[in-house]
Design an enzyme around this catalytic site. Sequence first.
Site, PDB file in Angstrom:
ATOM      1  N   CYS A 115       0.817  -1.230   0.000  1.00 15.74           N
ATOM      2  CA  CYS A 115       0.000   0.000   0.000  1.00 15.74           C
ATOM      3  C   CYS A 115       0.847   1.276   0.000  1.00 15.74           C
ATOM      4  CB  CYS A 115      -0.943   0.007   1.188  1.00 15.74           C
ATOM      5  SG  CYS A 115      -2.105  -1.366   1.163  1.00 15.74           S
ATOM      6  N   HIS A 252      -3.198   7.672   1.768  1.00 11.03           N
ATOM      7  CA  HIS A 252      -3.611   6.326   1.355  1.00 11.03           C
ATOM      8  C   HIS A 252      -5.022   6.102   1.892  1.00 11.03           C
ATOM      9  CE1 HIS A 252      -3.902   2.150   0.686  1.00 11.03           C
ATOM     10  NE2 HIS A 252      -3.669   1.781   1.941  1.00 11.03           N
ATOM     11  N   ASN A 282      -9.997   0.223  -0.271  1.00 14.21           N
ATOM     12  CA  ASN A 282      -8.533   0.266  -0.203  1.00 14.21           C
ATOM     13  C   ASN A 282      -7.965  -0.373  -1.475  1.00 14.21           C
ATOM     14  OD1 ASN A 282      -5.826  -0.105   0.304  1.00 14.21           O
ATOM     15  ND2 ASN A 282      -6.110  -0.888   2.385  1.00 14.21           N
TER      16      ASN A 282
END
Length: 325
Positions: A115, A252, A282
Site C-alpha cells: 500500500c 492512502h 482500499n
Amino acid sequence: MSVIRAVVKGYGHYLPERVVENAEFAETLDTSDEWIRSRTGIERRHFAAEGQKTSDLAIEAAKMALAKAGMQGNDLDAIVLATATPDQTFPSTATRVQHAIGLTHGFAFDIQAVCAGFIFALSNANAMITSGQAKTVMVIGAETFSRILDWEDRTTCVLFGDGAGAVILQAEPGEGTGSDRGILATDLNSDGRFNDLLYVDGGVSSTGTAGVVKMQGQEVFKHAVAKLAACGETALDKAGLHADDIDWIVPHQANLRIIKRTAQKVGVSMDRVVVTVQDHGNTSAASIPMALSVAAERGQIKQGDLLLLEAIGGGLTWGAAVLRW
Ligand code: UT7
C-alpha cells in the site's frame, strides 16, 4: 540555488466498471453496510472483470495521464509501476504498459511496497530525475486486490478494491526553495519485524500459489496512525515546511478513521484532506494516484497547491512525500 525538480505534468486514473456496494457482502457474509461504513468509511468499491489484469487498468490510467500531459508514449524515458498484484511473476507489469503505450526506448520496472508502493515509486522516480538519469518518468500504482481476497473472511474481503492511477513527472529547474513546483521531499521507511501483521499467505518460492490477504487489523490501525503522522512530519521538515503550509493531504485510502486521526495529529483540518475511500475502498498502491487524479478532476487540487502524500502497508512499509502540484 538552481536545482532540478520532478514536476507533475499529467495525471490519470482508471476504475473497472463493476461497482460492488457494501450490501452485496451481507448476502453471503455475517456483515452489514452499517458495520463497513462506520468502521471504515467504505461504501462501495470497483472489482476488475474476469480476465481483466492489473496491466489493463494501468494502461487506461497511463493513457489518461499522457492525454492530460499532451504527450505520446515515446515522450517518456521510464515507467515505474507499483503493484503487489502483478499480471505474472515476470515480466514486470510495467513492461506490459511500456509496450501498450508505444514506449520503444527507455526502461520500465515494478516496485513492491504494497500500500506504500506509490510513495516508494514516486521517490524512486524523483531520485532518477534529480540525478539526471531520466527526464520524464511515469509513475503508476495499479492493483487487482480482488484476486487475492478470501471471500469467506469478513475482516479483510470487504476492505479492498481494484484500480489504477498514474502521474507523469518531468525535470524542470527550481530555485531550491519550498515555493518550487515538484517533489520537495520524500521519507521512506520499513520494518520487517512487522511482516506478520499484514501479509499474503502464498508466494512463488514458498507455496507456489498466489495466496490470500491476512491482516491483524487493529494492530495495523495503531501503527498506521502513529507512523503516518510521524513520516508526514519528517517529510515536511526535510522540505523546510510546516503543517500550516499544506493545502491538501492526499492520504492512502484504507480507513476514514485512520485518515481523520492522522490529519488531526499532523494538524490539518478534514476540509483539506482528499477522501475517496467511500467510493474506491482500499486499492493499495493505486489509492494515492487515483485520489490525486480524482481530486484534480474535481478541481480540488490546483497548480501550485502544496500536497502531503502519506501511506502505510504490509512490511510494514510506510512513507510520505511533499509535492507542490
Ligand atoms: O492498507 C494497508 C493498511 N491497512 C490498514 O490500514 C487497515 C487498518 N485496520 C483497520 O482499518 C481496522 O482495524 C479494520 C477496519 C480492519 C477493523 O476495524 P476495527 O474497528 O479495528 O475492528 P476489530 O478488528 O476490532 O473488530 C471488531 C469486531 C470484531 O468482533 P468481536 O470480536 O468484537 O465480536 C470482529 O470480528 O468486528 C468484527 N468484524 C466485523 N463485523 C462485521 C470484523 N470485520 C467485520 C465485518 N462485518 N466485515
